[in-house]
Design a protein around this motif. Structure first.
Motif, PDB file in Angstrom:
ATOM      1  N   MET A   1       1.180  22.256 -49.662  1.00  0.00           N
ATOM      2  CA  MET A   1       0.957  21.677 -48.332  1.00  0.00           C
ATOM      3  C   MET A   1       0.450  20.244 -48.484  1.00  0.00           C
ATOM      4  N   VAL A   2       1.103  19.313 -47.804  1.00  0.00           N
ATOM      5  CA  VAL A   2       0.729  17.904 -47.859  1.00  0.00           C
ATOM      6  C   VAL A   2       0.243  17.495 -46.478  1.00  0.00           C
ATOM      7  N   ASP A   3      -0.917  16.899 -46.404  1.00  0.00           N
ATOM      8  CA  ASP A   3      -1.463  16.478 -45.118  1.00  0.00           C
ATOM      9  C   ASP A   3      -0.662  15.320 -44.541  1.00  0.00           C
ATOM     10  N   GLU A   4      -0.381  15.412 -43.241  1.00  0.00           N
ATOM     11  CA  GLU A   4       0.259  14.292 -42.574  1.00  0.00           C
ATOM     12  C   GLU A   4      -0.632  13.057 -42.675  1.00  0.00           C
ATOM     13  N   GLY A   5      -0.022  11.936 -43.004  1.00  0.00           N
ATOM     14  CA  GLY A   5      -0.766  10.684 -43.118  1.00  0.00           C
ATOM     15  C   GLY A   5      -1.233  10.352 -44.519  1.00  0.00           C
ATOM     16  N   THR A   6      -0.998  11.238 -45.487  1.00  0.00           N
ATOM     17  CA  THR A   6      -1.388  10.956 -46.868  1.00  0.00           C
ATOM     18  C   THR A   6      -0.633   9.735 -47.385  1.00  0.00           C
ATOM     19  N   PRO A 380       9.582  16.335 -43.034  1.00  0.00           N
ATOM     20  CA  PRO A 380       8.173  16.737 -43.099  1.00  0.00           C
ATOM     21  C   PRO A 380       7.426  16.007 -44.204  1.00  0.00           C
ATOM     22  N   PRO A 381       6.091  16.022 -44.173  1.00  0.00           N
ATOM     23  CA  PRO A 381       5.304  15.306 -45.189  1.00  0.00           C
ATOM     24  C   PRO A 381       5.644  15.688 -46.624  1.00  0.00           C
ATOM     25  N   GLU A 382       6.015  16.944 -46.851  1.00  0.00           N
ATOM     26  CA  GLU A 382       6.337  17.371 -48.212  1.00  0.00           C
ATOM     27  C   GLU A 382       7.520  16.606 -48.780  1.00  0.00           C
ATOM     28  N   GLY A 383       8.476  16.218 -47.922  1.00  0.00           N
ATOM     29  CA  GLY A 383       9.610  15.426 -48.391  1.00  0.00           C
ATOM     30  C   GLY A 383       9.179  14.048 -48.868  1.00  0.00           C
ATOM     31  N   SER A 517      10.124  20.395 -34.947  1.00  0.00           N
ATOM     32  CA  SER A 517       9.997  19.915 -36.328  1.00  0.00           C
ATOM     33  C   SER A 517       8.732  20.453 -36.987  1.00  0.00           C
ATOM     34  N   GLU A 518       7.652  20.612 -36.211  1.00  0.00           N
ATOM     35  CA  GLU A 518       6.415  21.150 -36.776  1.00  0.00           C
ATOM     36  C   GLU A 518       6.599  22.598 -37.218  1.00  0.00           C
ATOM     37  N   PHE A 519       7.361  23.330 -36.435  1.00  0.00           N
ATOM     38  CA  PHE A 519       7.648  24.732 -36.758  1.00  0.00           C
ATOM     39  C   PHE A 519       8.456  24.816 -38.055  1.00  0.00           C
ATOM     40  N   TYR A 520       9.517  23.997 -38.161  1.00  0.00           N
ATOM     41  CA  TYR A 520      10.375  24.048 -39.343  1.00  0.00           C
ATOM     42  C   TYR A 520       9.618  23.641 -40.603  1.00  0.00           C
ATOM     43  N   ARG A 521       8.687  22.750 -40.441  1.00  0.00           N
ATOM     44  CA  ARG A 521       7.915  22.314 -41.605  1.00  0.00           C
ATOM     45  C   ARG A 521       7.179  23.501 -42.243  1.00  0.00           C
ATOM     46  N   VAL A 522       6.630  24.366 -41.416  1.00  0.00           N
ATOM     47  CA  VAL A 522       5.900  25.518 -41.942  1.00  0.00           C
ATOM     48  C   VAL A 522       6.864  26.534 -42.540  1.00  0.00           C
ATOM     49  N   VAL A 523       7.908  26.873 -41.805  1.00  0.00           N
ATOM     50  CA  VAL A 523       8.813  27.941 -42.220  1.00  0.00           C
ATOM     51  C   VAL A 523       9.605  27.564 -43.469  1.00  0.00           C
ATOM     52  N   GLU A 524      10.138  26.354 -43.491  1.00  0.00           N
ATOM     53  CA  GLU A 524      11.040  25.980 -44.577  1.00  0.00           C
ATOM     54  C   GLU A 524      10.311  25.575 -45.847  1.00  0.00           C
ATOM     55  N   ARG A 525       9.005  25.613 -45.799  1.00  0.00           N
ATOM     56  CA  ARG A 525       8.240  25.427 -47.029  1.00  0.00           C
ATOM     57  C   ARG A 525       8.346  26.654 -47.934  1.00  0.00           C
ATOM     58  N   ALA A 569       1.156  32.117 -41.695  1.00  0.00           N
ATOM     59  CA  ALA A 569       1.216  30.663 -41.852  1.00  0.00           C
ATOM     60  C   ALA A 569       1.369  29.973 -40.498  1.00  0.00           C
ATOM     61  N   LEU A 570       2.227  30.502 -39.649  1.00  0.00           N
ATOM     62  CA  LEU A 570       2.439  29.893 -38.339  1.00  0.00           C
ATOM     63  C   LEU A 570       1.200  30.013 -37.459  1.00  0.00           C
TER      64      LEU A 570
END
Length: 631
Positions: A1-6, A380-383, A517-525, A569-570
């Motif tokens: 998990m990567v914090d948004e804004g890192t 998402p931030p992970e990308g 997009s926030e939903f997909y970020r969690v699920v597709e991780r 997670a959701l």
């Protein structure tokens, strides 16, 4: 998990000093100014800003003596009295390589600037022999090959109007588009190859031509066979380009139609969106130079087909003297292609970056790479973090815009740090704001993405919309005089942005509104999930069910443990209201031909619309999966 804004990248003084945006700011007397100040100038004094773009790049043409900007949206008009031609500006005489082409079979071609100019002149002469003149439409049913670029430039040089569809488009989809514009000439391939398979399109082309009574000629480009079939009715490409001719350019008014692009057409007849010569020239000079930092000596790649606006943006590299890399085929190893061709700016859709991340790829041989672009859907931030890890020192710019303006509204520059999940800035000349339902601008909150001032590359019209009603209804029906784009956006105090997906497919659970997009970020991780789609069936005044559809990775299964982990997670990362009522496995997630998830049509199906009415299968990449989405 990567914090948004890192923080994942920031420009060095050397990067900032050599940036083309830095040189421009010095030339217009704004060196050292904060970007937000420059952006504010560009949208509050649009006449001064866009005049400076014309003058800074030395646009070939006459800017005219009329007002730079007259009127307001939706009736704004730019550069009254100006005349110019896109092709003249794209085909300036330069030394060296102009275009590189590669395909999935290892084929490669290279055209010098001199050869490109010669080929355009030959095809231009051929089009004249076929009776093409200013204002006529020329349609291309072509993959991303040099012949498509040459045909487009030859068409533009005459003041005729280009329109294209990719040969992977089905016949009804192409007919829906081209019958609206009544082309005089159709230029088509006999077939194409994708993922190692050959697809013959000769019968499809014959069907398309038969549905176009306006056609004077069909020109055949031999792609599968390598040579023209003499039994086939039509004009061989070799014959079209057989004779030398002068390379001349018909200068046209600023808003004269250059090309016709189309909305996705998944839920109705595609909108034929017309852009003008002047608006595209100025916008692409600005965007490619200042936001992608491209110019002479650069090699520019974006994975696209001719049916997506990113093809038009890619070939705009010619305007700034950069070399576009055209690629035809499946996206099997685009990183290797970039390494082989010495690409300096590499662009793909966000799903490709996420797929590379999940596959554990570590691209190499990219010493010349100075930037990566992502678009098509929110990244998402992970990308962001993955790119920073595998390609340290290479900034990733996430961009968002649309076919409607053939550019990005928000994006990056070499002067901005990159923070995970954040789009660094609003593009110069794009008066982007977030509006609440009452039409008030909000900062730091999610709202509707709007433009409060016109841009030159806004459509000059929709084809066959003489009164402009369809155009007005598409963008100005909610906020009079303000362009509503249809995306959720958050604009922060520093001008940075986050896109949350389409505003007509938002999740509204118990009054908590959230972009998909926030939903997909969690699920597709989750490594077990290859793709996903979330649908809220709620309607005005009543809450519905929240359904999560997932496509599983190879070898994975939707076990009770995985269901529980997804829900946990959701609940923890979004809210208890965003735990799906049901999780269903489907063989694929429906997408448009340009890769966007079809949330709205699936929602319509779940609310009772028949599948055949909810979406046009010929506008989809995988229409066969729609039948798996039923109430």
């Amino acid at each position: 998990m990567v914090d948004e804004g890192t923080l994942v990248w920031e420009p060095t003084p050397e990067v900032a000093a050599r940036a083309r945006l830095t040189r421009y700011l010095a030339a217009v007397g704004r060196a050292g100014r904060p970007y937000e100040d420059v952006w504010a100038w560009s949208v509050t004094e649009p006449a001064a800003f866009w005049t400076s773009i014309w003058e800074y790049f030395g646009v070939l043409g006459d800017p005219g003596e009329g007002p730079v900007l007259a009127g307001e949206m939706p009736d704004a008009r730019w550069f009254a009295g100006a005349s110019l031609n896109y092709a003249e500006n794209a085909l300036r005489e330069r030394p060296g390589t102009a275009v590189v082409f590669a395909d999935e079979d290892g084929g490669r071609r290279e055209l010098s600037w001199a050869r490109l100019r010669e080929e355009v002149a030959r095809v231009r002469a051929g089009l004249v022999r076929l009776g093409v003149t200013r204002g006529d439409r020329v349609a291309g049913y072509l993959p991303n090959i040099p012949e498509a670029l040459v045909a487009f430039l030859a068409t533009a040089s005459l003041g005729a109007i280009w329109s294209a569809g990719s040969p992977d488009f089905g016949v009804p989809s192409v007919v829906d588009r081209f019958t609206q514009i009544a082309p005089k000439v159709l230029i088509a391939v006999d077939g194409y190859r994708y993922a190692g398979k050959s697809f013959d399109r000769t019968e499809a082309v014959a069907e398309i031509a038969a549905a176009l009574p306006s056609l004077r000629a069909t020109v055949w480009v031999p792609r599968l066979s390598g040579e023209h079939d003499p039994t086939r009715a039509g004009v061989p490409w070799a014959e079209l380009r057989a004779h030398e001719g002068p390379l001349e350019f018909e200068r046209v008014p600023f808003g004269h139609p250059l090309w016709i692009l189309y909305s996705s057409g998944t839920t109705g007849l595609p909108k034929p969106i017309v852009h003008g010569h002047g608006g595209v020239v100025l916008e692409h000079l600005k965007s490619l130079s200042f936001h992608q930092d491209l110019g002479e000596g650069d090699v520019f790649f974006w994975y696209t087909t001719t049916g997506w606006m990113m093809w038009n943006y890619l070939v705009g590299a010619l305007l700034v003297g950069a070399v576009p890399v055209l690629y035809d085929g499946a996206p099997t190893d685009l990183w290797r292609l970039a390494a082989d061709e010495g690409v300096t700016y590499f662009g793909v859709g966000a799903p490709y970056i996420l797929a590379s991340m999940k596959a554990g790829e570590r691209p190499g041989g990219l010493e010349r790479l100075r930037g990566i672009g992502s678009t098509g859907s929110p990244l998402p931030p992970e990308g962001f973090a993955w790119v920073a890890d595998v390609l340290p020192g290479v900034p990733l710019g996430s961009f968002s815009g649309g076919t409607d303006v053939c550019t990005g509204f928000v994006g990056a520059t070499p002067l901005h740090p990159v923070r995970a999940g954040i789009i660094p800035c609003r593009s110069l000349g794009a008066a982007v704001a977030a509006f609440d339902p009452a039409g008030r601008p909000v900062t730091g909150e999610v709202g509707e993405l709007v433009l409060t001032q016109p841009m030159p590359s806004m459509p000059v019209m929709f084809w066959n919309d003489p009164g402009g009603e369809r155009y007005r209804d598409s963008y100005f029906d909610v906020y009079p005089g303000v362009w509503r784009h249809g995306d959720w956006i958050r604009v922060d105090d520093d001008g940075s942005c986050v896109i949350y997906g389409r505003s007509d497919s938002t999740l509204n659970r118990g009054g908590v509104r959230m972009g998909t997009s926030e939903f997909y970020r969690v699920v597709e991780r989750f490594p077990e999930i290859a793709d996903s789609l979330v649908i809220d069936t709620g309607q005005l005044g009543q809450e519905g069910r929240l359904l999560l559809y997932v496509t599983l990775a190879d070898g994975a299964a939707l076990t009770d443990d995985l269901r529980s982990a997804l829900r946990t997670a959701l609940r923890g990362e979004l809210s208890p209201r965003h735990v799906p009522d049901e999780i269903r496995v489907v063989p694929g997630i429906p997408r448009t031909l340009s890769g966007k998830k079809l949330e709205v049509p699936v929602r319509k199906i779940l609310l009772g619309t028949p599948v055949e009415q909810a979406a046009n299968p010929d506008a989809m990449a995988n229409p066969e999966v729609l039948r798996h989405f039923t109430p």
